[in-house]
Every structure is written in structure tokens, then in C-alpha cells.
Design a protein around this motif. Structure first.
Motif, PDB file in Angstrom:
ATOM      1  N   GLY A 109      -3.929  10.421 -11.218  1.00 56.40           N
ATOM      2  CA  GLY A 109      -4.072  11.857 -11.694  1.00 56.40           C
ATOM      3  C   GLY A 109      -3.317  12.139 -13.088  1.00 56.40           C
ATOM      4  N   THR A 110      -3.537  13.534 -13.165  1.00 54.49           N
ATOM      5  CA  THR A 110      -2.913  13.875 -14.430  1.00 54.49           C
ATOM      6  C   THR A 110      -1.892  14.986 -14.439  1.00 54.49           C
ATOM      7  N   HIS A 111      -1.132  14.785 -13.159  1.00 53.38           N
ATOM      8  CA  HIS A 111      -0.015  15.852 -13.008  1.00 53.38           C
ATOM      9  C   HIS A 111       1.485  15.441 -12.975  1.00 53.38           C
ATOM     10  N   LEU A 112       1.506  14.017 -13.495  1.00 47.78           N
ATOM     11  CA  LEU A 112       2.742  13.732 -13.675  1.00 47.78           C
ATOM     12  C   LEU A 112       3.870  14.601 -14.263  1.00 47.78           C
ATOM     13  N   LEU A 113       3.218  15.101 -15.520  1.00 51.90           N
ATOM     14  CA  LEU A 113       4.488  15.772 -16.182  1.00 51.90           C
ATOM     15  C   LEU A 113       4.758  17.043 -15.470  1.00 51.90           C
ATOM     16  N   GLU A 114       3.598  17.574 -15.079  1.00 48.86           N
ATOM     17  CA  GLU A 114       3.793  18.811 -14.306  1.00 48.86           C
ATOM     18  C   GLU A 114       4.763  18.584 -13.218  1.00 48.86           C
ATOM     19  N   ASN A 115       4.511  17.464 -12.549  1.00 49.82           N
ATOM     20  CA  ASN A 115       5.281  17.256 -11.314  1.00 49.82           C
ATOM     21  C   ASN A 115       6.868  17.145 -11.714  1.00 49.82           C
ATOM     22  N   PHE A 136       0.864  -1.150   0.111  1.00 47.97           N
ATOM     23  CA  PHE A 136      -0.127   0.172  -0.049  1.00 47.97           C
ATOM     24  C   PHE A 136       0.756   1.245   0.082  1.00 47.97           C
ATOM     25  N   PRO A 137       1.534   1.608   0.868  1.00 49.55           N
ATOM     26  CA  PRO A 137       2.675   2.598   0.905  1.00 49.55           C
ATOM     27  C   PRO A 137       3.256   2.830  -0.494  1.00 49.55           C
ATOM     28  N   LEU A 138       3.580   1.811  -1.140  1.00 52.16           N
ATOM     29  CA  LEU A 138       4.199   1.809  -2.300  1.00 52.16           C
ATOM     30  C   LEU A 138       3.128   2.494  -3.512  1.00 52.16           C
ATOM     31  N   TYR A 139       1.766   1.908  -3.410  1.00 48.66           N
ATOM     32  CA  TYR A 139       0.932   2.269  -4.405  1.00 48.66           C
ATOM     33  C   TYR A 139       0.564   3.727  -4.205  1.00 48.66           C
ATOM     34  N   PHE A 140       0.593   4.288  -2.717  1.00 45.60           N
ATOM     35  CA  PHE A 140       0.461   5.623  -2.475  1.00 45.60           C
ATOM     36  C   PHE A 140       1.412   6.335  -3.152  1.00 45.60           C
ATOM     37  N   MET A 141       2.893   5.885  -2.931  1.00 47.86           N
ATOM     38  CA  MET A 141       3.888   6.608  -3.631  1.00 47.86           C
ATOM     39  C   MET A 141       3.576   6.739  -5.236  1.00 47.86           C
ATOM     40  N   VAL A 142       3.255   5.721  -5.982  1.00 46.29           N
ATOM     41  CA  VAL A 142       3.203   5.755  -7.363  1.00 46.29           C
ATOM     42  C   VAL A 142       2.015   6.695  -7.702  1.00 46.29           C
ATOM     43  N   SER A 185       0.700   9.239  -5.982  1.00 43.31           N
ATOM     44  CA  SER A 185       0.924  10.641  -5.652  1.00 43.31           C
ATOM     45  C   SER A 185       1.756  11.207  -6.553  1.00 43.31           C
ATOM     46  N   ALA A 186       2.508  10.478  -7.237  1.00 38.58           N
ATOM     47  CA  ALA A 186       3.584  11.167  -8.104  1.00 38.58           C
ATOM     48  C   ALA A 186       2.861  11.613  -9.367  1.00 38.58           C
ATOM     49  N   THR A 187       1.477  11.176  -9.535  1.00 35.27           N
ATOM     50  CA  THR A 187       0.806  11.721 -10.757  1.00 35.27           C
ATOM     51  C   THR A 187      -0.328  12.679 -10.186  1.00 35.27           C
ATOM     52  N   ASN A 188      -0.388  13.001  -8.974  1.00 36.13           N
ATOM     53  CA  ASN A 188      -1.134  14.096  -8.587  1.00 36.13           C
ATOM     54  C   ASN A 188      -0.549  15.141  -8.084  1.00 36.13           C
ATOM     55  N   SER A 189      -1.423  16.410  -8.060  1.00 34.99           N
ATOM     56  CA  SER A 189      -0.982  17.672  -7.424  1.00 34.99           C
ATOM     57  C   SER A 189      -0.737  17.460  -6.142  1.00 34.99           C
ATOM     58  N   ASP A 215       6.088  20.376  -2.008  1.00 35.80           N
ATOM     59  CA  ASP A 215       5.109  20.052  -2.969  1.00 35.80           C
ATOM     60  C   ASP A 215       4.984  18.499  -3.114  1.00 35.80           C
ATOM     61  N   TYR A 216       4.156  18.020  -2.419  1.00 33.06           N
ATOM     62  CA  TYR A 216       4.038  16.760  -2.225  1.00 33.06           C
ATOM     63  C   TYR A 216       4.172  15.852  -3.431  1.00 33.06           C
ATOM     64  N   GLY A 217       3.312  16.349  -4.538  1.00 33.30           N
ATOM     65  CA  GLY A 217       3.394  15.367  -5.581  1.00 33.30           C
ATOM     66  C   GLY A 217       4.403  15.567  -6.282  1.00 33.30           C
ATOM     67  N   MET A 218       5.430  16.421  -6.250  1.00 30.06           N
ATOM     68  CA  MET A 218       6.997  16.464  -7.062  1.00 30.06           C
ATOM     69  C   MET A 218       7.598  15.594  -6.008  1.00 30.06           C
ATOM     70  N   LEU A 219       7.331  15.775  -4.676  1.00 28.28           N
ATOM     71  CA  LEU A 219       8.297  14.913  -3.791  1.00 28.28           C
ATOM     72  C   LEU A 219       7.958  13.495  -3.927  1.00 28.28           C
ATOM     73  N   MET A 220       7.012  13.039  -4.377  1.00 28.48           N
ATOM     74  CA  MET A 220       6.736  11.390  -4.442  1.00 28.48           C
ATOM     75  C   MET A 220       7.052  11.220  -5.731  1.00 28.48           C
ATOM     76  N   LEU A 221       7.189  11.893  -6.846  1.00 31.77           N
ATOM     77  CA  LEU A 221       7.625  11.677  -8.098  1.00 31.77           C
ATOM     78  C   LEU A 221       9.187  11.360  -7.761  1.00 31.77           C
ATOM     79  N   ALA A 222      10.002  12.413  -7.281  1.00 31.27           N
ATOM     80  CA  ALA A 222      11.112  12.268  -6.913  1.00 31.27           C
ATOM     81  C   ALA A 222      11.655  10.670  -6.151  1.00 31.27           C
ATOM     82  N   VAL A 223      10.691  10.773  -5.161  1.00 31.06           N
ATOM     83  CA  VAL A 223      10.974   9.271  -4.244  1.00 31.06           C
ATOM     84  C   VAL A 223      10.860   8.042  -5.389  1.00 31.06           C
ATOM     85  N   LEU A 224       9.879   8.267  -6.177  1.00 30.67           N
ATOM     86  CA  LEU A 224       9.645   7.142  -7.188  1.00 30.67           C
ATOM     87  C   LEU A 224      10.808   7.019  -7.936  1.00 30.67           C
ATOM     88  N   ILE A 225      11.315   8.152  -8.573  1.00 29.93           N
ATOM     89  CA  ILE A 225      12.403   7.951  -9.689  1.00 29.93           C
ATOM     90  C   ILE A 225      13.731   7.196  -8.620  1.00 29.93           C
TER      91      ILE A 225
END
Lengths: 265, 303
Positions: free
Chosen positions: A43-49, A19-25, A27-31, A230-240
Motif C-alpha cells: 500500500g501507500t502508508h509506509l511513510l505515514e506509519n 507467508f507470515p513474513l510477506y504479511f509483515m512486509v 502490512s508495514a505499507t498499509n494502514s 495501530d497494526y500498520g505501525m506495529l508491523m512496520l516496527a516489527v519489520l524494522i
């Protein structure tokens, strides 16, 4: 009935693990606002993040150094410790066994107790802020030497004798016969080393003092240290930062389990 | 009276050359370990007897003054206590859960075995800083966990998870359990492959329940592995840094800070004091060694 309880327990454990990994993935696509509103769908914010992340942080630099350090450490560690583990087993004598026992005490040395002298040593060598200083202390660990030594026990010594009679040099025997047969052990050692090096935080943070050279975990804490996160951006960075080590693990999972099993038999 | 010497075995030149080749194989790894682990450890011992700022260090007067200073350092005592709280709660819980999970996965009739194994091991593939930040986000004041608990009606107002001592420590322990249980499970799973299934079957035929067979037949055979994982986990917990730094930032007021985090602060933050920091690092070293000895002793006795 025992098996029903078993399946329930396994399901709970698996869901809690994933679950926490799902949340991370997701969230990387959300604002950031959507993350805080606990949106659990993609969500649709992946590119923006991604754009925000690249704009705010030296992602390329961190990716490059993390990869350089993890790959460099893994290759060197495997080369050095496999040769040693093989040496301890194949050429074993009383003196070598005693020496091995002494080196194994090194497992007990906490990194905390060597960090400050290491920092000063690398300072004297002019290696502060260099990736080499990050790699060197991680190459040779008593744990890996032990792993290869234990695994070598199952390697048939008659093959070595036969190869010697055929006129192969010791190093050739190691490279041509031992390495190909011990692939699972190498895979297990590679997974352990790569993941440890990729995720290492304390030592790189200590020795890489200048932000020109930084690793992904360092970059992650820099994002977190900002005024507004910026949590969306943070989760994307964590994912990467998490993906490469996870892919290495998934790719080598089978051999990893085999290698660990082989080493403890 | 000197005991008669055993006859010296004859070493042929060939044997000697083989032995030298052997030492050559060991050389690179051994030198690196001696140079980058043992030598710094000795240097840290010397440093812990010195005082001064930066590179201008001299021996303390009296020599052990850094160590006596520790006794009056409230932050040192607090962070040491925090670390022990984590150790005592988290390590036993985690190892028991890992054992149970490994035993369930080892059942030959279990379906979807590799799916369970991969799912439960997956957290171990995530970096410590990465998962710490995921947990930090989930446990934020306006984060997911509070939203879910409020949605379920379990709490009326958001819990300030990371802002209170008890809850901050709780989240940290939860994170550790999440990250490391699957890792230890893999070790037990590997060790279970070496357990003779017929011994378990025999116990069951004799009327033992599955739980009893597990506890009295399987667990004793896993003892060496349990000992290894206990030592590794104890060692890891005593050196906990990333979670303390990235998940709780040591807060509130240092009450969730680990001893290694404090060591980092003394070494490289504010006004670095390498001598005093080395004394702290030696306390960690001595505790790690002492606990390993205790565990080995206890492990031996149950034979």
C-alpha cells in the motif's frame, strides 16, 4: 513419484515459512484498517506509519541500544569463547578435559534459575538500567566454547608446532594462523550470538527498568500494550526490528552452514 | 592393599609453561561462566529457602516452606501443565518435520536447493517477540486468518483464537513450529553431510524403499544430532517466555501461560517475592536436568 511428493512438501513448507513474513512486509505499507481488512498487496502508508511510529515511540533510542548490545555481545563473545575453545583443544590435558566437562554442565542451567540472583548482583554493582548488565551474562556460553573446541579438532596441530619452531608466541599463533583459517566457525558463532542478543527479550526487560534505555523487542511490546493498536505501525516496527538480524543471517548463511558442519564432524 | 602408583610422567619446564599458557587461554571464558551461571545458580538455591519482600530476606520456617507452598499454588500447577502440553505436542512434531525436510534437501538431485533452504530457515532469523506479534495480528478477531477461513466458507463467524484456551494454545504451538522447524532442519542438514551416502545406496540396492532406507539407515546415523536437538528443544520449551508474553499474554485466565512467564510475574510484577520465585525457578532447573538425563539414557540404550 517420491520426488513429486517431495517437491509438494517442500513447496508447502516454504510457502508456510515465508507467508507470515510477506504479511509483515506488506502490512508495514498499509494502514491499520487495511491490515484488518486483510489487504495482501503493498500500500501507500509506509511513510505515514513511519511518522506515527517515530512520533509515538523512542525508535532511535531502541535501535541504538539494540545495536550496541548485539554488536558488543558478539565481539566479546567471539573473542572470549574462541580463545577458550582453542585452549581446550590445543593445550588439552586430562585436568582440562575434566574441567571442560564440568563447564558443559552449564548448558543445562536454565536462565530462569539464574535471573533473580543476577538481577540482585547487578543491582549491588549499580548496573541496573545499564547496557553492560545486558551484555555481560551473554558473553561466555558453554555452547560457544564447545562449538570452537569441536571445530578446533580439524585444525592441523603440525602447523602450530611449525609456527612455534619459527618462534611465534602462542597468542600470535592464535591470531595470525588460527583465526583466519577458522573463519566459517567464527561466522557461525557470530550469527548465533548476534541473533540471540538482538532478539533477547526477557533479560533486557528485567534489568532495563527505566524506559530511557530500551531495546527493540521491548519497544514492540510497548506498542502492543497500547489501548488501540495501530497494526500498520506495529508491523512496520516489527519489520524494522527483524531486518538487521535477517540481513546478518542472509549475508553469513553459507559460512554458517559450513561452520556448523565443521563443528559436528 | 594399595595398587602400585603408575610412574609419574616427567613434566619438562617447557611442558609446564605450555600447560599454564593453556589455562590462561581458558581463564576469561571459564570465569565468566562460573561467575554468571554457576554462582547465581547456587545463590538461587539459597534464595529459594528464604522469605520476605524486596531486599529484607530471612530463612523460612521451616526451610522448605516455599516448596510446600508450590503444591497449593493453582497457577503454578496450571502453568506447569501448559508448559508440558507445549513440550509433548510441539517438540516431537517439529523434530520429525525437520528430519523429513532435511532429508529432502539432502537429495543430490534436488533443484533450487539453496532457495528451499533459505526459505525454510528464514523464520529462524526473526525475533521471538517480532513473530509473536505478527501471529497475534494474523489471528486477531478481525484479522487475516478469520477473513480467509470465512472467505473459504470454513467458518461462519470469526473464531476468537486468542480468547479461548484450546485455540490460544493451538496458535502458540503453531507459532513455535513455524519459528523453530527450519532451525532444527539446519542442524540435521549439517549432520547429514557426515552420513556415508554409500550406506543408503546399498540399502536401496538391497530392495529397501526410500522411506525404509531413511528410517533404518539414515536416522540411526543421525542419532547424536537428534539427541542434541531434542535436549536443546526441551530446554527451550521449558523456558518459553516471549511467546507466552507477547502472543497470548498468558490468556485467557492464565490457561496459555508458561511456567517461565509465571516466574517472571512472581519475580517482577505485582508484589515481587524473590524467595518464592527462586523455588519456582528451581523446579524448572530440576525438570530440565531430569529430562536431559532421561534423554541421554534413552539415547544410549538404542546403540
Amino acid at each position: 513419484m517420491q520426488s513429486v511428493a517431495g517437491y509438494v512438501f517442500l513447496t508447502l513448507a516454504a510457502v508456510a515459512s515465508v507467508f507470515p513474513l510477506y504479511f509483515m512486509v506488506v502490512s508495514a505499507t498499509n494502514s491499520s484498517n487495511e491490515v484488518l481488512a486483510s489487504k495482501l498487496l503493498p500500500g501507500t502508508h509506509l511513510l505515514e506509519n513511519f511518522r506515527t511510529l517515530v512520533g509515538a515511540q523512542p525508535l532511535g533510542v531502541a535501535l541504538w541500544y539494540s545495536a550496541l548490545i548485539a554488536v558488543g555481545t558478539t565481539i566479546l563473545a567471539l573473542a572470549v569463547t574462541s580463545v577458550a575453545g582453542y585452549g581446550f583443544e590445543v593445550f588439552h590435558t586430562k585436568a582440562k578435559d575434566r574441567f571442560m566437562g564440568f563447564l558443559l554442565l552449564g548448558i543445562m542451567i536454565p536462565f530462569a534459575a539464574t535471573m533473580i540472583p543476577l538481577f540482585r548482583m547487578f543491582g549491588d554493582l549499580g548496573l541496573v538500567n545499564s547496557w553492560i548488565a545486558v551484555v555481560l551474562p551473554a558473553i561466555s556460553t558453554p555452547f560457544l566454547v564447545m562449538l570452537f573446541r569441536q571445530a578446533s579438532r580439524s585444525f592441523p596441530h603440525e602447523i602450530i608446532e611449525a609456527a612455534r619452531i619459527d618462534g611465534l608466541k602462542e597468542l600470535q599463533i592464535f591470531l595470525r594462523i588460527y583465526v583466519p583459517t577458522m573463519r566459517p566457525t567464527f561466522a557461525a558463532a557470530a550469527v548465533i550470538t548476534f541473533m540471540a542478543a538482538w532478539n533477547n527479550f526477557l533479560w533486557p526487560k528485567v534489568i532495563l527498568v527505566n524506559n530511557d534505555v530500551q531495546t527493540l523487542p521491548m519497544l514492540l511490546t510497548n506498542i502492543q500494550a497500547g489501548y488501540v493498536t495501530d497494526y500498520g505501525m506495529l508491523m512496520l516496527a516489527v519489520l524494522i526490528a527483524s531486518l538487521p538480524a535477517m540481513l546478518v543471517f542472509l549475508a553469513l548463511q553459507k559460512s554458517f552452514a559450513q561452520g556448523i558442519t565443521g563443528a559436528i564432524k | 592393599m594399595a595398587a602400585p602408583l603408575p610412574p609419574r610422567p616427567k613434566v619438562s619446564p617447557l611442558e609446564r609453561r605450555k600447560s599454564l599458557t593453556g589455562w590462561a587461554f581458558l581463564l576469561p571464558a571459564s570465569l565468566l561462566i562460573l561467575w554468571l551461571s554457576f554462582w547465581p545458580m547456587i545463590q538461587a538455591a539459597i534464595l529459594s529457602l528464604q522469605t520476605g519482600r524486596g531486599t529484607r530476606l530471612s530463612f523460612a520456617e521451616p526451610l522448605w516452606s516455599n516448596y510446600t507452598r508450590l503444591l497449593e499454588d493453582e497457577t503454578f500447577k496450571l502453568t506447569l501443565q501448559n508448559t508440558f502440553i507445549y513440550l509433548v505436542i510441539q517438540v516431537p512434531l517439529m523434530l520429525v518435520m525437520a528430519l523429513i525436510l532435511a532429508n529432502l534437501l539432502n537429495n543430490p538431485n534436488l533443484r533450487f536447493k539453496s532457495m528451499w533452504r533459505t526459505a525454510i530457515f528464514l523464520p529462524s532469523a526473526v525475533g521471538l517477540v517480532s513473530y509473536a506479534l505478527v501471529f497475534r495480528t494474523m489471528f486477531a478477531n478481525d484479522g487475516l486468518v478469520n477473513d480467509m477461513l470465512m472467505g473459504l466458507g470454513l467458518i461462519d463467524s470469526p473464531v476468537n483464537w486468542l480468547g479461548q484456551t484450546g485455540t490460544a494454545r493451538f496458535v502458540l504451538v503453531l507459532g513455535l513450529l513455524w519459528r523453530w522447524t527450519g532451525y532444527n532442519m539446519i542442524f540435521y542438514l549439517a549432520a547429514l553431510q557426515t552420513v556415508d551416502r554409500s550406506t543408503i545406496e546399498a540399502a536401496k540396492i538391497d530392495g529397501a524403499s526410500s522411506a525404509k532406507a531413511f528410517w533404518y539407515v539414515t536416522v540411526p546415523q543421525l542419532k547424536p544430532m537428534i539427541l542434541l536437538t531434542a535436549i536443546l528443544s526441551t530446554n527451550g520449551t521449558l523456558q518459553l517466555f516471549d511467546e507466552s508474553y507477547a502472543l497470548t499474554a498468558g490468556g485467557p485466565a492464565n490457561t496459555s501461560m508458561t511456567i517461565s512467564h509465571y516466574l517472571y510475574m512472581v519475580s517482577f510484577r505485582n508484589s515481587p517475592n524473590f524467595g518464592y520465585a527462586s523455588a519456582i525457578s528451581y523446579v524448572i532447573l530440576i525438570i530440565v536436568a531430569a529430562l536431559a538425563v532421561v534423554q541421554l539414557k534413552v539415547g544410549d540404550k538404542r546403540d
